[in-house]
Design a protein around this motif. Structure first.
Motif, PDB file in Angstrom:
ATOM      1  N   GLN A   1       0.889  -1.405   0.038  1.00 20.14           N
ATOM      2  CA  GLN A   1       0.080   0.025  -0.251  1.00 20.14           C
ATOM      3  C   GLN A   1       1.086   1.185   0.130  1.00 20.14           C
ATOM      4  O   GLN A   1       0.764   2.196  -0.880  1.00 20.14           O
ATOM      5  N   THR A   2       2.052   1.207   1.357  1.00 18.64           N
ATOM      6  CA  THR A   2       2.989   2.619   0.555  1.00 18.64           C
ATOM      7  C   THR A   2       3.642   2.693  -1.155  1.00 18.64           C
ATOM      8  O   THR A   2       3.865   3.755  -1.217  1.00 18.64           O
TER       9      THR A   2
ATOM     10  N   ALA B   1       4.969   7.772   6.035  1.00 20.36           N
ATOM     11  CA  ALA B   1       5.292   8.225   7.599  1.00 20.36           C
ATOM     12  C   ALA B   1       4.443   7.068   8.315  1.00 20.36           C
ATOM     13  O   ALA B   1       4.607   7.224   9.221  1.00 20.36           O
ATOM     14  N   ALA B   2       2.683   7.309   7.777  1.00 24.17           N
ATOM     15  CA  ALA B   2       1.957   6.113   8.902  1.00 24.17           C
ATOM     16  C   ALA B   2       2.982   4.534   9.431  1.00 24.17           C
ATOM     17  O   ALA B   2       2.813   4.453  10.694  1.00 24.17           O
TER      18      ALA B   2
ATOM     19  N   VAL C   1       5.175   5.184  11.382  1.00 25.63           N
ATOM     20  CA  VAL C   1       4.997   5.727  13.140  1.00 25.63           C
ATOM     21  C   VAL C   1       4.213   4.126  13.921  1.00 25.63           C
ATOM     22  O   VAL C   1       4.377   3.841  15.411  1.00 25.63           O
ATOM     23  N   LEU C   2       3.243   3.338  13.009  1.00 24.58           N
ATOM     24  CA  LEU C   2       2.711   2.142  13.465  1.00 24.58           C
ATOM     25  C   LEU C   2       3.796   1.228  13.718  1.00 24.58           C
ATOM     26  O   LEU C   2       4.063   0.996  14.919  1.00 24.58           O
ATOM     27  N   LEU C   3       5.207   0.951  13.641  1.00 20.69           N
ATOM     28  CA  LEU C   3       5.641   0.361  13.079  1.00 20.69           C
ATOM     29  C   LEU C   3       7.183   0.623  14.587  1.00 20.69           C
ATOM     30  O   LEU C   3       7.032  -0.414  15.414  1.00 20.69           O
TER      31      LEU C   3
ATOM     32  N   ALA D   1       4.642  13.319  12.593  1.00 18.86           N
ATOM     33  CA  ALA D   1       4.782  12.075  11.489  1.00 18.86           C
ATOM     34  C   ALA D   1       2.639  12.465  10.406  1.00 18.86           C
ATOM     35  O   ALA D   1       3.213  12.643   8.673  1.00 18.86           O
ATOM     36  N   MET D   2       1.691  12.884  11.252  1.00 18.68           N
ATOM     37  CA  MET D   2       0.925  12.888  10.378  1.00 18.68           C
ATOM     38  C   MET D   2      -0.227  13.916  10.556  1.00 18.68           C
ATOM     39  O   MET D   2      -0.353  14.261  11.227  1.00 18.68           O
TER      40      MET D   2
END
Length: 120
Positions: free
Chosen positions: A24-25, A33-34, A37-39, A72-73
């Motif tokens: 998806q990236t 960036a999402a 941040v999630l990882l 980041a978001m």
């Protein structure tokens, strides 16, 4: 198929999630960036060099995650201020046994499912 055989059973779901996020990236559906941040969250931030958390009930690690998410978001740019401004609503949401099922204070009407995942 060979990759699936070489993984331990408990790692297969995580590997599948990471693969889907990478796809998806690459397709520009999910911002890089999402994914970061999630990882990683705010683990790379140093508590001593960041602004002090305004609320005693908020754990240090969560505060660092809030700061990183706000940087980041763009959708969460004002998250630290919103949490500080609506302390009681956010604390109630944070303390809930299943916050993913509750309305997100200040953001409920303007976030999608992935944004909700980022907050939880």
């Amino acid at each position: 198929n060979y990759m699936q055989r070489g993984l331990f059973e408990e790692h297969k779901l995580v590997w599948t999630l990471m693969l889907a996020m990478r796809m998806q990236t690459a397709a520009k559906v999910l911002p890089a960036a999402a994914t970061s941040v999630l990882l990683r969250g705010g683990a790379a931030l140093d508590l001593a060099s960041e602004r002090q958390k305004p609320l005693a009930w908020l754990p240090d690690a969560v505060w660092l995650n809030v700061l990183q998410l706000s940087r980041a978001m763009p959708a969460f740019k004002e998250l630290p201020e919103m949490i500080n401004r609506n302390d009681l609503l956010w604390r109630h949401w944070f303390d809930d046994d299943a916050p993913e099922t509750q309305k997100v204070p200040d953001y409920e009407e303007r976030i999608n499912t992935f944004d909700r995942l980022m907050l939880v």
